[in-house]
Design an enzyme around this catalytic site. Structure first.
Site, mmCIF file in Angstrom:
data_model
loop_
_atom_site.group_PDB
_atom_site.id
_atom_site.type_symbol
_atom_site.label_atom_id
_atom_site.label_comp_id
_atom_site.label_asym_id
_atom_site.label_seq_id
_atom_site.Cartn_x
_atom_site.Cartn_y
_atom_site.Cartn_z
ATOM 1 N N PHE A 22 0.891 -1.301 -0.033
ATOM 2 C CA PHE A 22 0.075 0.159 0.112
ATOM 3 C C PHE A 22 0.918 1.338 -0.155
ATOM 4 O O PHE A 22 1.790 1.383 0.816
ATOM 5 C CB PHE A 22 -0.952 0.176 1.174
ATOM 6 C CG PHE A 22 -2.062 1.118 1.227
ATOM 7 C CD1 PHE A 22 -3.188 0.973 0.469
ATOM 8 C CD2 PHE A 22 -1.814 2.191 1.857
ATOM 9 C CE1 PHE A 22 -4.244 1.637 0.462
ATOM 10 C CE2 PHE A 22 -2.774 3.242 1.880
ATOM 11 C CZ PHE A 22 -3.996 2.865 1.324
ATOM 12 N N ASP A 37 1.820 -4.812 8.577
ATOM 13 C CA ASP A 37 0.612 -3.740 8.249
ATOM 14 C C ASP A 37 -0.816 -4.793 8.331
ATOM 15 O O ASP A 37 -0.660 -5.716 7.431
ATOM 16 C CB ASP A 37 0.808 -2.979 7.103
ATOM 17 C CG ASP A 37 -0.245 -2.189 6.759
ATOM 18 O OD1 ASP A 37 -1.545 -2.586 7.263
ATOM 19 O OD2 ASP A 37 -0.198 -0.904 6.161
ATOM 20 N N TYR A 59 -11.139 1.113 10.786
ATOM 21 C CA TYR A 59 -12.542 1.369 10.095
ATOM 22 C C TYR A 59 -12.771 0.561 8.913
ATOM 23 O O TYR A 59 -13.692 0.699 8.016
ATOM 24 C CB TYR A 59 -12.209 2.931 9.732
ATOM 25 C CG TYR A 59 -11.070 3.237 8.821
ATOM 26 C CD1 TYR A 59 -11.002 2.811 7.422
ATOM 27 C CD2 TYR A 59 -9.797 3.844 9.392
ATOM 28 C CE1 TYR A 59 -9.767 2.952 6.741
ATOM 29 C CE2 TYR A 59 -8.814 3.988 8.681
ATOM 30 C CZ TYR A 59 -8.622 3.666 7.235
ATOM 31 O OH TYR A 59 -7.436 3.840 6.760
ATOM 32 N N LYS A 60 -11.848 -0.423 8.704
ATOM 33 C CA LYS A 60 -12.003 -1.397 7.460
ATOM 34 C C LYS A 60 -12.751 -2.683 8.163
ATOM 35 O O LYS A 60 -14.238 -2.318 8.519
ATOM 36 C CB LYS A 60 -10.620 -1.812 6.898
ATOM 37 C CG LYS A 60 -10.202 -0.817 6.082
ATOM 38 C CD LYS A 60 -8.834 -1.083 5.303
ATOM 39 C CE LYS A 60 -8.350 0.280 4.771
ATOM 40 N NZ LYS A 60 -7.013 0.156 4.469
ATOM 41 N N ARG A 118 -12.386 -4.833 -7.128
ATOM 42 C CA ARG A 118 -12.083 -5.520 -5.773
ATOM 43 C C ARG A 118 -13.347 -5.750 -5.133
ATOM 44 O O ARG A 118 -14.295 -4.823 -4.690
ATOM 45 C CB ARG A 118 -11.283 -4.622 -4.836
ATOM 46 C CG ARG A 118 -10.512 -5.229 -3.819
ATOM 47 C CD ARG A 118 -9.330 -4.052 -3.395
ATOM 48 N NE ARG A 118 -10.056 -2.868 -2.752
ATOM 49 C CZ ARG A 118 -9.383 -2.362 -1.750
ATOM 50 N NH1 ARG A 118 -8.569 -2.733 -1.120
ATOM 51 N NH2 ARG A 118 -10.051 -1.248 -1.359
#
Ligand SMILES: *Cc1c(COP(=O)(O)O)cnc(C)c1O
Length: 421
Positions: free
Chosen positions: A130, A206, A231-232, A380
């Site tokens: 990322f 991560d 928050y995912k 995705r």
């Protein structure tokens, strides 16, 4: 559900009816007519969040005012909430703090790792990581170049060089994302740690696409540092703070980059000189985001009742079903399934490569099937077992089939780009 993959919509409905996680669906607020396949980007809203955040505003803030720092335990929230995330990632109590953003937390642990390996000058990461991870490494390089410590960034890639090829006695830290945000490919954390440690380096994970998505056991996997979003898959709400893990064995040696007053040993002595607090508290910086933390506490009330092995079993069943339906019903289209078929290497998403992926995704969203697109060419789809069922997967593929068959996605309105993809 057994290993059997449903092959009719009726079988999907049956699988939903006997789903041991089925009751969790009712603990989330989802709009009518939406099949939400983007909980890997922003988790859905738990029904108890509104009241929990409301209480923090009206009672703790409105009535309690400054007294709430003690009376509502505001001051210890970052570590109290950290202790509630700990079991989801195989951490012990006192090893997790919740604060700041993932990007800032990565800086914190990266600098700690670099200080623990002062004679080494290379940070390894992955070209497909990322971007914020790559950028934070670069920013750290720039900072340290000014301090006369030149740092190299060495990037691995599936096409080479491999981790084995880049590991050497000049490597200080290896920064990897456990589940890749684009492809959904998952690393074997313990195997990576063994290699990294054999080279004398430290591994930083991560976990943005892992926590709440797959079982994680940081201590068993002998990791050195970890950070991740809330928050995912954890449904903490937009902008809920990140978590940061440092195992007990490193806590005395680890010196954070940011030496704020709330990480001080005695913050209310207001002394002139910095002295790190013992334990994980030293990784705090400034005043915590209490409204966001209240939202996260509400979602952790839901997670407290969740068995991560059951989540994993259902996640694999949902992704297996999606892959099987794409292969059988969409065989006529030039779709590539990018996510590994191998369960041991798959996170909780499936990515598809297809020409026109951006427009096809916009057409899906217009029909209520919400996934997302990751440049340059991936659609995705995230699978969140707490609020997604087998019939949802069936219906999502049906909508995708209609969009491809009709060619409606080629309409120019689907080619317009927003600021966020
Ligand atoms: C979403 C994500 C981030 C986000 O970082 P923020 O600082 O919270 O914006 C970081 N790393 C990975 C791998 C991600 O998927």
């Amino acid at each position: 559900m057994s290993n059997h993959v449903p092959s009719t919509r009726g079988q999907c409905v049956e699988a939903d009816a006997s789903d041991p996680l089925g009751a969790f669906r009712d603990r989330f607020q989802l709009p009518e007519g939406v099949i939400y396949l983007d909980g890997n980007s922003l988790g859905a809203l738990p029904k108890n969040t509104l009241a929990r955040v409301g209480r923090t505003i009206t009672d703790e803030w409105g009535l309690g005012l400054i007294r709430s720092w003690n009376d509502a335990s505001w001051f210890t929230k970052p570590t109290d909430v950290g202790d509630r995330i700990a079991p989801l990632v195989g951490a012990a109590s006192g090893e997790v703090v919740v604060a700041d953003s993932t990007s800032a937390s990565l800086f914190q642990v990266l600098v700690s790792a670099l200080r623990m390996r002062p004679d080494r000058s290379v940070v390894v990461s992955e070209r497909d990581n990322f971007p914020t991870d790559l950028y934070m490494i670069q920013g750290t390089q720039e900072l340290l170049a000014g301090a006369d410590r030149d740092l190299d960034r060495r990037l691995i890639h599936d096409d080479g060089p491999s981790l084995d090829e880049v590991l050497a006695d000049d490597v200080s830290a290896v920064v990897l994302t456990h589940v890749n945000y684009r492809t959904g490919r998952m690393y074997d954390m313990a195997a990576v740690a063994e290699k990294v440690h054999a080279a004398g380096a430290l591994v930083i994970w991560d976990l943005c696409h892992s926590v709440g998505a797959v079982p994680v056991d940081l201590n068993a996997a002998d990791a050195d540092f970890a950070i991740g979003c809330t928050y995912k898959y954890l449904n903490g709400g937009p902008g809920s703070p990140s978590f940061l893990w440092v195992p007990a064995r490193h806590q005395d040696a680890a010196r954070p980059a940011l030496t704020g007053w709330q990480g001080h040993a005695k913050p209310f002595d207001f002394t002139v000189d910095y002295e790190p607090a013992p334990g994980i508290t030293r990784f705090r910086v400034g005043t915590p985001q209490l409204l966001s933390l209240a939202g996260l506490e509400a979602s952790l009330d839901v997670w407290a009742d969740v068995d991560m092995q059951a989540v994993r079993t259902k996640s694999l069943a949902l992704t297996d079903l999606f892959i099987a339906l794409v292969e059988t019903r969409l065989a006529a289209y030039d779709l590539e399934i990018v996510t590994p078929r191998d369960h041991d290497r798959r996170g909780s998403q499936v990515s598809l490569r297809i020409d026109g992926g951006y427009q096809i995704m916009q057409a899906l969203i217009a029909r209520g099937v919400i996934g997302d697109f990751r440049a340059p060419d991936l659609m995705r789809f995230g699978f969140t077992p707490l609020y997604l069922g087998y019939a949802d997967v069936w219906d999502a593929v049906s909508v995708l089939e209609e969009i491809l068959t009709s060619g409606v996605w080629q309409d120019e309105r689907f080619a317009r780009r927003g600021a966020v993809s």
